[in-house]
Every structure is written in C-alpha cells, then in structure tokens.
Design an enzyme around this catalytic site. Structure first.
Site, PDB file in Angstrom:
ATOM      1  N   ASP A   1       2.756   5.751  -6.597  1.00  0.00           N
ATOM      2  CA  ASP A   1       3.878   5.697  -5.660  1.00  0.00           C
ATOM      3  C   ASP A   1       5.244   5.696  -6.334  1.00  0.00           C
ATOM      4  O   ASP A   1       6.232   6.101  -5.724  1.00  0.00           O
ATOM      5  CB  ASP A   1       3.760   4.452  -4.770  1.00  0.00           C
ATOM      6  CG  ASP A   1       2.619   4.601  -3.779  1.00  0.00           C
ATOM      7  OD1 ASP A   1       2.524   5.671  -3.165  1.00  0.00           O
ATOM      8  OD2 ASP A   1       1.824   3.654  -3.643  1.00  0.00           O
TER       9      ASP A   1
ATOM     10  N   HIS B   1       0.875  -1.183   0.000  1.00  0.00           N
ATOM     11  CA  HIS B   1       0.000   0.000   0.000  1.00  0.00           C
ATOM     12  C   HIS B   1       0.912   1.232   0.000  1.00  0.00           C
ATOM     13  O   HIS B   1       1.794   1.357  -0.853  1.00  0.00           O
ATOM     14  CB  HIS B   1      -0.910  -0.113   1.234  1.00  0.00           C
ATOM     15  CG  HIS B   1      -2.074   0.827   1.277  1.00  0.00           C
ATOM     16  ND1 HIS B   1      -2.451   1.647   0.251  1.00  0.00           N
ATOM     17  CD2 HIS B   1      -2.982   1.079   2.282  1.00  0.00           C
ATOM     18  CE1 HIS B   1      -3.527   2.351   0.607  1.00  0.00           C
ATOM     19  NE2 HIS B   1      -3.861   2.021   1.837  1.00  0.00           N
TER      20      HIS B   1
ATOM     21  N   HIS C   1      -1.572  -2.539  -9.775  1.00  0.00           N
ATOM     22  CA  HIS C   1      -2.660  -2.044  -8.933  1.00  0.00           C
ATOM     23  C   HIS C   1      -3.789  -3.058  -8.921  1.00  0.00           C
ATOM     24  O   HIS C   1      -4.051  -3.700  -9.933  1.00  0.00           O
ATOM     25  CB  HIS C   1      -3.181  -0.693  -9.467  1.00  0.00           C
ATOM     26  CG  HIS C   1      -3.886   0.090  -8.420  1.00  0.00           C
ATOM     27  ND1 HIS C   1      -5.223  -0.046  -8.172  1.00  0.00           N
ATOM     28  CD2 HIS C   1      -3.424   1.005  -7.539  1.00  0.00           C
ATOM     29  CE1 HIS C   1      -5.561   0.761  -7.183  1.00  0.00           C
ATOM     30  NE2 HIS C   1      -4.487   1.409  -6.769  1.00  0.00           N
TER      31      HIS C   1
HETATM   32  C1  COA Z   1      -0.685  -3.389  -5.756  1.00  0.00           C
HETATM   33  C2  COA Z   1      -0.645  -4.909  -5.804  1.00  0.00           C
HETATM   34  C3  COA Z   1      -0.525  -5.450  -4.377  1.00  0.00           C
HETATM   35  C4  COA Z   1      -1.929  -5.416  -6.429  1.00  0.00           C
HETATM   36  O1  COA Z   1      -1.799  -6.752  -6.433  1.00  0.00           O
HETATM   37  P1  COA Z   1      -2.897  -7.849  -6.740  1.00  0.00           P
HETATM   38  O2  COA Z   1      -4.115  -7.295  -7.328  1.00  0.00           O
HETATM   39  O3  COA Z   1      -3.040  -8.663  -5.508  1.00  0.00           O
HETATM   40  O4  COA Z   1      -2.152  -8.613  -7.860  1.00  0.00           O
HETATM   41  P2  COA Z   1      -1.112  -9.766  -7.659  1.00  0.00           P
HETATM   42  O5  COA Z   1      -0.102  -9.426  -6.635  1.00  0.00           O
HETATM   43  O6  COA Z   1      -1.886 -11.025  -7.466  1.00  0.00           O
HETATM   44  O7  COA Z   1      -0.411  -9.763  -9.075  1.00  0.00           O
HETATM   45  C5  COA Z   1      -0.993 -10.282 -10.282  1.00  0.00           C
HETATM   46  C6  COA Z   1       0.138 -10.602 -11.237  1.00  0.00           C
HETATM   47  O8  COA Z   1       0.857  -9.408 -11.556  1.00  0.00           O
HETATM   48  C7  COA Z   1       2.184  -9.484 -11.035  1.00  0.00           C
HETATM   49  N1  COA Z   1       2.496  -8.225 -10.421  1.00  0.00           N
HETATM   50  C8  COA Z   1       1.635  -7.332  -9.886  1.00  0.00           C
HETATM   51  N2  COA Z   1       2.288  -6.284  -9.411  1.00  0.00           N
HETATM   52  C9  COA Z   1       3.599  -6.530  -9.670  1.00  0.00           C
HETATM   53  C10 COA Z   1       4.764  -5.807  -9.417  1.00  0.00           C
HETATM   54  N3  COA Z   1       4.711  -4.624  -8.802  1.00  0.00           N
HETATM   55  N4  COA Z   1       5.937  -6.324  -9.794  1.00  0.00           N
HETATM   56  C11 COA Z   1       6.003  -7.514 -10.405  1.00  0.00           C
HETATM   57  N5  COA Z   1       4.923  -8.240 -10.690  1.00  0.00           N
HETATM   58  C12 COA Z   1       3.732  -7.754 -10.306  1.00  0.00           C
HETATM   59  C13 COA Z   1       2.168 -10.599 -10.019  1.00  0.00           C
HETATM   60  O9  COA Z   1       3.421 -11.181  -9.830  1.00  0.00           O
HETATM   61  C14 COA Z   1       1.178 -11.534 -10.651  1.00  0.00           C
HETATM   62  O10 COA Z   1       1.807 -12.166 -11.730  1.00  0.00           O
HETATM   63  P3  COA Z   1       1.514 -13.678 -12.094  1.00  0.00           P
HETATM   64  O11 COA Z   1       0.041 -13.722 -12.430  1.00  0.00           O
HETATM   65  O12 COA Z   1       2.415 -13.946 -13.239  1.00  0.00           O
HETATM   66  O13 COA Z   1       1.842 -14.465 -10.854  1.00  0.00           O
HETATM   67  C15 COA Z   1       0.565  -5.388  -6.655  1.00  0.00           C
HETATM   68  O14 COA Z   1       0.483  -4.855  -7.940  1.00  0.00           O
HETATM   69  C16 COA Z   1       1.869  -5.039  -5.992  1.00  0.00           C
HETATM   70  O15 COA Z   1       2.340  -5.762  -5.117  1.00  0.00           O
HETATM   71  N6  COA Z   1       2.506  -3.913  -6.406  1.00  0.00           N
HETATM   72  C17 COA Z   1       3.715  -3.467  -5.780  1.00  0.00           C
HETATM   73  C18 COA Z   1       3.407  -2.680  -4.519  1.00  0.00           C
HETATM   74  C19 COA Z   1       2.822  -1.351  -4.824  1.00  0.00           C
HETATM   75  O16 COA Z   1       3.299  -0.626  -5.686  1.00  0.00           O
HETATM   76  N7  COA Z   1       1.806  -0.982  -4.058  1.00  0.00           N
HETATM   77  C20 COA Z   1       1.150   0.310  -4.186  1.00  0.00           C
HETATM   78  C21 COA Z   1      -0.194   0.149  -4.789  1.00  0.00           C
HETATM   79  S1  COA Z   1      -0.930   1.726  -5.117  1.00  0.00           S
END
Ligand code: COA
Length: 377
Positions: free
Chosen positions: A314, A224, A263
C-alpha cells in the site's frame, strides 16, 4: 473438540484452508495457485490473473480471448445503480458508495434467484462483478461529482476502461500497464481480513454479492486496504524530503502507526512492494517529478532504521497512483476492483465445501445476577 487457545486478532490461528494463494513468510513470496505473483505481474496481466483465480488454471489463448469478450460484454452497469449511487449524500467515501453500488447491482444479476450453493452460477456472478467493478468505482466517482456515467469501451481491458471511465479519455499505454500490474499485485492474499469476512458472510449461506459487500466494508479500514489512501495523506502532510526523517521519528515516538508499513504475515518484506515501488519511481522519473518518491524513500529508510519495519504494497501504491493522477479517495476502490477476484475465489471455495464459520469467545461480562424491575433500579 477441545477449546482452543485465545489469540487476539486470531494471530497465528489457522482458520481454514485455501487453494487460491500461498504466502511464504520465510521467502517473502506470494503465489497465486502455484504461480509467483512476480511472474504474473511481469508476464501476465489482470485478466489472466482473474481467470486463474476464478477458474483454477491459467487460460489458453482461446480461453483468454473468450474471457476478455465475456468481460467486455458484461461491463455495463444498469442505469438504476448509478441513480442510487448518485443519491448517496455528498462527501461519502467512495468505498461506502461502492458498497451501495454492489448491493444495488445484486438483484439485476440474471442468476439472482439461484441459491448460493450453485458453483457455476457463483462463477458467472463472479465474472459479472469482476467486469463491472471498475465501472461502478469510476462512474460512482463521476456521479458523486455531478457528471454523467461513461459507458465502458469493449475494446479496453479492465485497467484501461477504469481510467477511461474516470477521466473521459483514454490513458497512455504506460499508465494502463502500471495500473494493470498493480491490479495483479492486489488480486489475492490468503485469509486477509476482507476475504475472511466474505467467507464468514457466505458461510451462513448468504449470497456472493452479500459476501462482497461485507468485504468492501472491511477493506475500507486503514489497517487493511484503506492504508494506501492514508499513506498518501501522510506523504502530503510531510510535504518535503527534508522533513520526512523527523516526521517519522516523531510519529514513532508518539506510538503512531505509519500507514503502509508492517504486515501481520510478512516479517521481512512484502514482495509486492518492490514491483509497485519500481513502477512508482519510473513514473516519477518519466514525469520529472521525484518529490513524492524522494519523501517516500526517506520515510522508508527511517522506519527501517528506527523500527525495522518494511513497506507493504500500500505504501508504493499510494505515490504510484498519485503520480498517475488518480484521485486519492479512489485508491482503495481500485484495490477492490482487483480484489473482487480473490474475494469471489474465496467465496466460491467456501461455498463449494461449506461449514458455518462460528468460533467461540470468552465471556468476560457480569456473572449471573438477579433481574431488578425497572422502577427499582
Ligand atoms: C498491518 C498491521 C495492522 C499488522 O499489525 P499486527 O500484526 O497486528 O501488528 P501490531 O499492530 O501488533 O504491531 C506489532 C509491533 O509493530 C509496530 N508496528 C506495526 N506496524 C507499524 C506501523 N505501520 N507503524 C509503526 N509501528 C508499527 C507496532 O507498534 C508494534 O510495536 P510494539 O511491539 O513496539 O508495540 C500493522 O503493521 C499496521 O497497522 N500497519 C499500518 C497499516 C497498514 O499499512 N495496513 C496495510 C496492511 S497490508
């Protein structure tokens, strides 16, 4: 009501309603109470946005003047709050210190004794917290580093005051404007993890301050708000633009998350990241220091190519704040200085029409089994 389907992380689950903001996934558009965040960022400012989120409409000139005076008169934080914050062990993350500060502040609120269902008292508390959050974050940093707190300057807005209290001198207009715009972009975002957490807390008829403390703890997490600090740490680890492409490829090959990308809601882009990124690139140009934006550009291009992922707000916030000479551990607290408005909006909305948030879960533990006395185990 029939049992619903389980969705890990509540993905796709409708957990409630709100009038505060709308995320249009198709258009990658974010709207606060009917106003596009782009327009608010360009034409308005943080105080107008805060008024909109807390009171429901954009202020007239007279209302905005009144709101600004109210914020100015409410910015000071009782000394005992800083004393408590100064006692937090050295090395604590400023988000942990912020939780302590807000928790300590609560009993000093003139409406402390008023119950959680009083709408007007909740709005008054929300305005007080909006006014004080920057002082708590900036002066919390000061006291953690053995410096005295600085009294807020009533002539300065939220962004300018934060920078003034942090640095001990007034920032230039462009720096203030950049921070101000970032506060507009960070103010509200639907049922994000911290806003939802705040709603859960107050739905038990706990108070608005407790809801905010819960939210701060949630925002700290790197999935987050904590992502902005981790994104900067990554840019520093990469160190130079020529190493960026390989770094990203290696990280993805190891299934590592790249902080500041992706996201849960947006699937094409995060509309806020463009505005923030433009500001970061402009500061880099003005400072004649494009190292960080150059690295960021390669990271962004490579993740797009390799994984089809886009930067969320971010990522550009990280290098923008870095170029504004803001200490990295304060990036997420700045997010909180802004998001206090969205959190309070959600808390007030929840309490205005409250029902305890208490979902079901699937029990996956042991089946019923006989109790065995301790000496027979
Ligand atoms: C924001 C976030 C938690 C959303 O995640 P989510 O909806 O739960 O999606 P998932 O984590 O299940 O990711 C789905 C796919 O995209 C990939 N992915 C998503 N965000 C990624 C990232 N920042 N870097 C690398 N891969 C990413 C995952 O590895 C997954 O890939 P796969 O299907 O090949 O295994 C995720 O994008 C993330 O962890 N981002 C980094 C942290 C961040 O920037 N947070 C601020 C959000 S505003």
């Amino acid at each position: 009501m029939a049992a619903g389907t389980y969705s890990p992380g509540l993905e796709g689950v409708i957990a409630g309603a709100t009038n505060l903001s709308e995320i249009d996934i198709e258009k990658s558009q974010l709207v606060y109470r009917g106003y596009n965040v782009h327009e608010l960022a360009k034409e308005g400012g943080f105080e107008e946005t805060a008024y909109l989120l807390l009171y429901g409409e954009l202020p007239t000139r007279a209302q905005l003047d009144g709101f600004n005076s109210q914020l100015a008169s409410e910015r000071s934080v009782p000394d005992y709050v800083y004393d408590v914050m100064a006692k937090v062990p050295k090395g604590a993350h400023p988000m942990d210190q912020l939780k302590v500060g807000v928790a300590a502040l609560a009993p000093s609120d003139p409406d402390y004794e008023v119950g959680p269902l009083d709408h007007d008292a909740n709005v008054r508390k929300a305005v007080r917290m909006t006014a004080k959050m920057g002082a708590i974050a900036a002066n919390g940093w000061r006291v953690a580093h053995g410096q005295d707190p600085i009294q807020p300057d009533p002539s300065l807005n939220t962004a300018a005051n934060f920078l003034y209290m942090l640095k001990g001198e007034k920032a230039d207009d462009y720096t203030v404007a950049t921070l101000n715009t970032s506060l507009v972009l960070y103010a509200e975002h639907g049922y994000n993890a911290s806003a939802f957490c705040a709603r859960v807390t107050v739905s038990a008829l706990s108070d608005i301050y407790s809801g905010v403390v819960s939210a701060i703890g949630t925002l700290k997490g790197m999935l987050h708000g904590g992502a902005n600090e981790k994104a900067m740490a990554m840019l520093m680890e990469i160190g130079s633009p020529d190493k960026a492409e390989q770094y990203v490829k290696d990280a993805l090959a190891q299934k590592k998350k790249i902080m500041g990308f992706g996201h849960r809601e947006y699937k094409i882009s995060d509309s806020r990241s463009g505005i923030m990124g433009d500001m970061g690139h402009e500061i880099a140009r003005r400072k004649g220091d494009t190292k960080w934006t150059d690295i960021a550009d390669v990271v962004e291009r490579t993740i797009k190519q390799e994984k089809g992922l886009f930067p969320n707000v971010d990522f550009p916030a990280a290098y923008t704040y870095y170029l504004l000479d803001i200490p990295i551990p304060l990036y997420t607290p700045i997010f909180a200085v802004s998001r206090i408005t969205g959190w309070c909006g959600h808390i007030i909305e929840q309490l205005d029409n409250n029902r305890l948030i208490r979902p079901k879960c699937i029990y996956e533990g042991e089946k019923l089994r006989p109790y065995v006395p301790v000496d027979q185990r």
